[in-house]
Design a protein around this motif. Structure first.
Motif, short mmCIF file in Angstrom:
data_model
loop_
_atom_site.label_atom_id
_atom_site.label_comp_id
_atom_site.label_asym_id
_atom_site.label_seq_id
_atom_site.Cartn_x
_atom_site.Cartn_y
_atom_site.Cartn_z
N LEU A 100 40.40 47.85 47.27
CA LEU A 100 40.56 47.71 45.83
C LEU A 100 39.17 47.54 45.06
O LEU A 100 39.17 47.56 43.66
CB LEU A 100 41.36 46.31 45.67
CG LEU A 100 42.75 46.11 46.26
CD1 LEU A 100 43.14 44.83 46.17
CD2 LEU A 100 43.60 47.38 45.39
N GLN A 104 41.00 50.54 41.44
CA GLN A 104 41.68 49.78 40.37
C GLN A 104 42.25 50.60 39.33
O GLN A 104 41.43 51.25 38.59
CB GLN A 104 40.50 48.96 39.92
CG GLN A 104 40.25 47.82 41.08
CD GLN A 104 41.07 46.56 41.16
OE1 GLN A 104 42.22 46.63 40.35
NE2 GLN A 104 40.81 45.83 41.79
N LYS A 108 48.04 50.09 40.35
CA LYS A 108 47.64 48.78 41.18
C LYS A 108 47.86 47.38 40.62
O LYS A 108 47.71 46.53 41.41
CB LYS A 108 46.51 48.85 41.84
CG LYS A 108 45.88 50.26 42.40
CD LYS A 108 46.91 50.71 43.49
CE LYS A 108 46.39 52.13 43.94
NZ LYS A 108 46.19 53.30 43.40
N TRP A 111 49.93 44.78 42.60
CA TRP A 111 49.60 44.67 43.86
C TRP A 111 49.40 43.14 44.20
O TRP A 111 50.32 42.68 45.36
CB TRP A 111 48.37 45.53 44.29
CG TRP A 111 47.96 45.27 45.82
CD1 TRP A 111 47.03 44.47 46.19
CD2 TRP A 111 48.69 45.65 46.96
NE1 TRP A 111 46.96 44.27 47.44
CE2 TRP A 111 47.94 45.05 48.21
CE3 TRP A 111 49.77 46.42 47.21
CZ2 TRP A 111 48.53 45.36 49.26
CZ3 TRP A 111 50.24 46.79 48.42
CH2 TRP A 111 49.39 46.21 49.52
N CYS A 123 46.31 48.45 53.50
CA CYS A 123 46.32 49.61 52.90
C CYS A 123 46.33 50.62 53.97
O CYS A 123 47.04 51.55 53.86
CB CYS A 123 45.10 49.82 52.05
SG CYS A 123 44.78 48.73 50.53
N HIS A 179 52.78 49.77 45.36
CA HIS A 179 51.72 48.76 45.31
C HIS A 179 52.27 47.56 44.42
O HIS A 179 51.26 46.90 43.87
CB HIS A 179 50.61 49.76 44.70
CG HIS A 179 50.16 51.01 45.39
ND1 HIS A 179 50.42 52.25 45.26
CD2 HIS A 179 49.65 50.67 46.65
CE1 HIS A 179 49.90 52.92 46.12
NE2 HIS A 179 49.24 51.89 47.12
#
Length: 289
Positions: A100, A104, A108, A111, A123, A179
């Motif tokens: 992350l 970004q 996402k 998430w 992930c 996500h």
């Protein structure tokens, strides 16, 4: 290794990051030991290993951009490094913070509140970085990856009436946002009905005569992942209809088995009430025309 041992590793790795002892030679230092590992070397076949791409980890801190500062690891290999996947000593949330750090974007944003994150799915459980192309980005691989965990949905997909998921003509991510999203069941659309209408536009309406369960939620009657009954309905008609229409004239007749009389034969209630999703006929209040 127990949880206490994993916690100690996490603390040591956090300390290494704060020290920031990166190798001056970057990937060359790592490859002195790891170049014979085909899985490691596969990083250079994909976008993450493209040194000419400014957004690639390999164009920056190289291997250490994801696996952390090398510190004293190259002197005997006993000092831990960040690893990914099911065999990692780090918990999934700690692994995911590395991904992350770069990934970004608007896809996402959901998430952190997603079920996948709450269930500590990493992930790397779904994605492969050390590959020419991440397999899950191939439409033919999406359903296989999802159903490796979602076994009930996999069973539904194989039932006699289902969406063409089993043949990969549809994918799970056509409807769901893996996500996370702010919608029910991580749907891409705001509601279940909006999701269904994106393909079944003829059911959208508006209709002069609307059927309440249809406008409320398609899944009241249908199982979107598959059913043993025709048209993905949860129960066969007339039993499906009689869940609501229990004291409505002839609808109150309990038909325990199909084809035992006129009310249960063939399509049951739908023999007469054929426009069950809604009608625009002036005399369509009973959805018969």
């Amino acid at each position: 290794m127990d949880k206490k041992g994993n916690s100690n590793v996490e603390q040591r790795l956090t300390h290494k990051f704060s020290e920031g002892k990166y190798s001056a030679k970057g990937a060359d230092t790592c490859l002195m030991c790891h170049r014979k590992n085909t899985t490691v070397m596969a990083i250079f076949d994909g976008v993450h290993g493209d040194i000419n791409n400014s957004k690639s980890p390999m164009a920056g801190l190289q291997c250490e951009a994801c696996h952390g500062p090398i510190g004293e690891h190259n002197k005997g290999g006993k000092e831990p490094m960040i690893t990914f996947g099911r065999d990692s000593q780090l918990p999934a949330p700690s692994q995911n913070t590395v991904c992350l750090g770069c990934h970004q974007n608007t896809e996402k944003t959901g998430w952190h509140s997603s079920l996948h994150n709450m269930e500590e799915i990493a992930c790397a459980d779904c994605h492969q970085v050390h590959a020419a192309k991440d397999p899950i980005l191939d439409k033919q691989q999406v359903n296989q990856t999802c159903t490796s965990c979602h076994a009930r949905e996999k069973a539904d997909m194989s039932k006699r009436s289902s969406h063409p998921l089993k043949w990969d003509q549809m994918t799970c991510i056509d409807c769901h946002a893996p996500h996370g999203s702010s919608n029910e069941s991580a749907l891409k659309k705001a509601t279940v009905n909006d999701t269904c209408y994106s393909c079944h536009a003829e059911k959208r309406g508006p209709f002069l005569w609307e059927h309440a369960p249809v406008t409320e939620n398609c899944s009241t009657c249908h199982n979107p992942h598959g059913s043993v009954n025709e048209a993905l309905v949860k129960q066969r008609v007339p039993q499906l209809c009689q869940q609501c229409h229990a004291d409505d004239g002839h609808a109150s007749r309990v038909v325990s088995q199909p084809s035992t009389n006129a009310f249960g034969a063939g399509m049951g209630c739908l023999n007469c009430h054929s426009q069950i999703h809604g009608s625009n006929h002036p005399a369509g209040s009973n959805f018969a025309r």
